[in-house]
Write an enzyme that holds these catalytic residues in place. Structure first.
Site, mmCIF file in Angstrom:
data_model
loop_
_atom_site.group_PDB
_atom_site.id
_atom_site.type_symbol
_atom_site.label_atom_id
_atom_site.label_comp_id
_atom_site.label_asym_id
_atom_site.label_seq_id
_atom_site.Cartn_x
_atom_site.Cartn_y
_atom_site.Cartn_z
ATOM 1 N N ARG A 238 0.846 -1.180 0.000
ATOM 2 C CA ARG A 238 0.000 0.000 0.000
ATOM 3 C C ARG A 238 0.890 1.241 0.000
ATOM 4 O O ARG A 238 1.918 1.289 0.687
ATOM 5 C CB ARG A 238 -0.918 0.010 1.225
ATOM 6 N N GLU A 267 -3.683 8.010 -4.844
ATOM 7 C CA GLU A 267 -3.989 7.432 -6.152
ATOM 8 C C GLU A 267 -5.302 7.993 -6.691
ATOM 9 O O GLU A 267 -6.240 8.208 -5.914
ATOM 10 C CB GLU A 267 -4.072 5.904 -6.033
ATOM 11 N N HIS A 286 -1.471 0.339 -9.685
ATOM 12 C CA HIS A 286 -2.100 -0.501 -8.660
ATOM 13 C C HIS A 286 -2.794 -1.709 -9.302
ATOM 14 O O HIS A 286 -3.983 -1.962 -9.067
ATOM 15 C CB HIS A 286 -3.114 0.307 -7.843
#
Length: 330
Positions: A238, A267, A286
């Site tokens: 993360r 993000e 991601h």
């Protein structure tokens, strides 16, 4: 669990409103599904909701609406990280949580390995040379004989360690507690308190941890200072685990050789962010968990747990709410 009518299950969708593929067909009357994108869409009759399937792992439906869901006793998240679904009120209610640990472990391990190979074989340089139409032969590195430190001891880390050892790498795992017995595919395992001590010998450092109160910001200036200037940081966990300014400074100054980032603190990454222009950085959006078929696999795991929940059988991947993830046995 035993009821005369199918239990009501809330499904927290992604912003597009698209339903999980095959969910309705696979539920097949086991539950009464109610679909929402946010807490504002939860109808008054949803007070009878007993479970939530969090399809959008970024959704805050559970903490936003938990006070309106008095019968809620189980939440399943279609991801490994459950941080967005937690709050003090959620924890105080003692609601059972399960996650999707294991579904994406192999994909994420392969992704991390591809980053290691990309830096070992200098693929960013060759990509730039191709764009510039430059023929520039150089020597590259071997993964065999190099040292890998993996922060996190979950399913992803173990799949990565297995692959890395097969390529001749020495693998050190970093976990939350000491190990009295060897862990398969790891040459050694240390605790988080010993992290800085093992960073100095690492050629590659892979972060594969969930986001919890203990891991947020855990990789900062002191950790980068402990790393070799020839080392590479890989983050497939993360984004907020890494302190962004400390990362940028290490990359600007040559404190580390480079970074491969599938996740960033905020993000999506802003178009004008400095990371885009750094030649020693590989960026992906991601997607390390997103192999072809992953959504169907997530639905299948939920259906299995739904049947277990209805039959009052033990659930898979039960999350420890204090730790914030579903721990493995070792």
């Amino acid at each position: 669990m035993s009821t005369d009518s199918p239990p009501k299950v809330l499904v927290a969708l992604r912003p597009t409103g698209a339903e999980p593929p095959g969910l309705r067909e696979k539920v097949d009357g086991l539950a009464d599904l109610r679909f929402v994108v946010d807490a504002g869409q939860i109808a008054a009759e949803s007070e009878d909701v007993e479970a939530v399937f969090v399809w959008n792992f970024r959704s805050t439906v559970v903490p936003d609406a938990v006070h309106r869901l008095p019968k809620l006793n189980w939440v399943h998240v279609a991801a490994v990280g459950v941080d967005a679904s937690l709050s003090d009120e959620v924890r105080s209610r003692g609601i059972r949580f399960t996650n999707s640990r294991g579904v994406t472990a192999e994909s994420m391990a392969e992704f991390a390995l591809s980053f290691l190979l990309a830096f070992a074989k200098d693929l960013p340089r060759f990509t730039a040379d191709k764009q510039a139409r430059v023929w520039n032969p150089v020597e590259t590195r071997m993964l065999s004989g190099s040292d890998l430190v993996v922060v996190g001891m979950g399913a992803v880390s173990r799949e990565l360690a297995r692959r890395a050892q097969a390529l001749g790498m020495t693998v050190t795992g970093v976990g939350r507690r000491p190990r009295t017995e060897p862990v398969e595919h790891f040459d050694s395992v240390v605790t988080q308190d010993e992290l800085r001590e093992v960073l100095g010998n690492a050629d590659y450092v892979v972060l594969a941890t969930p986001l919890t109160a203990k891991t947020e910001g855990m990789f900062g200036p002191e950790e980068f200072a402990a790393m070799s200037s020839e080392a590479v940081l890989v983050n497939i966990g993360r984004g907020p685990v890494v302190q962004e300014e400390a990362l940028l400074q290490a990359l600007r100054s040559g404190g580390i050789r480079g970074a491969a980032l599938d996740v960033v603190p905020r993000e999506p990454l802003a178009p004008d962010h400095e990371l885009w222009s750094m030649q020693n950085v590989i960026l992906t959006p991601h997607i390390s968990a997103d192999f072809r078929g992953w959504e169907a696999a997530m639905v299948d795991l939920f259906i299995d747990n739904l049947r277990r929940w209805i039959d009052s059988r033990p659930l898979r991947n039960v999350v420890d709410l204090e730790m914030g993830y579903a721990p493995l046995d070792t």
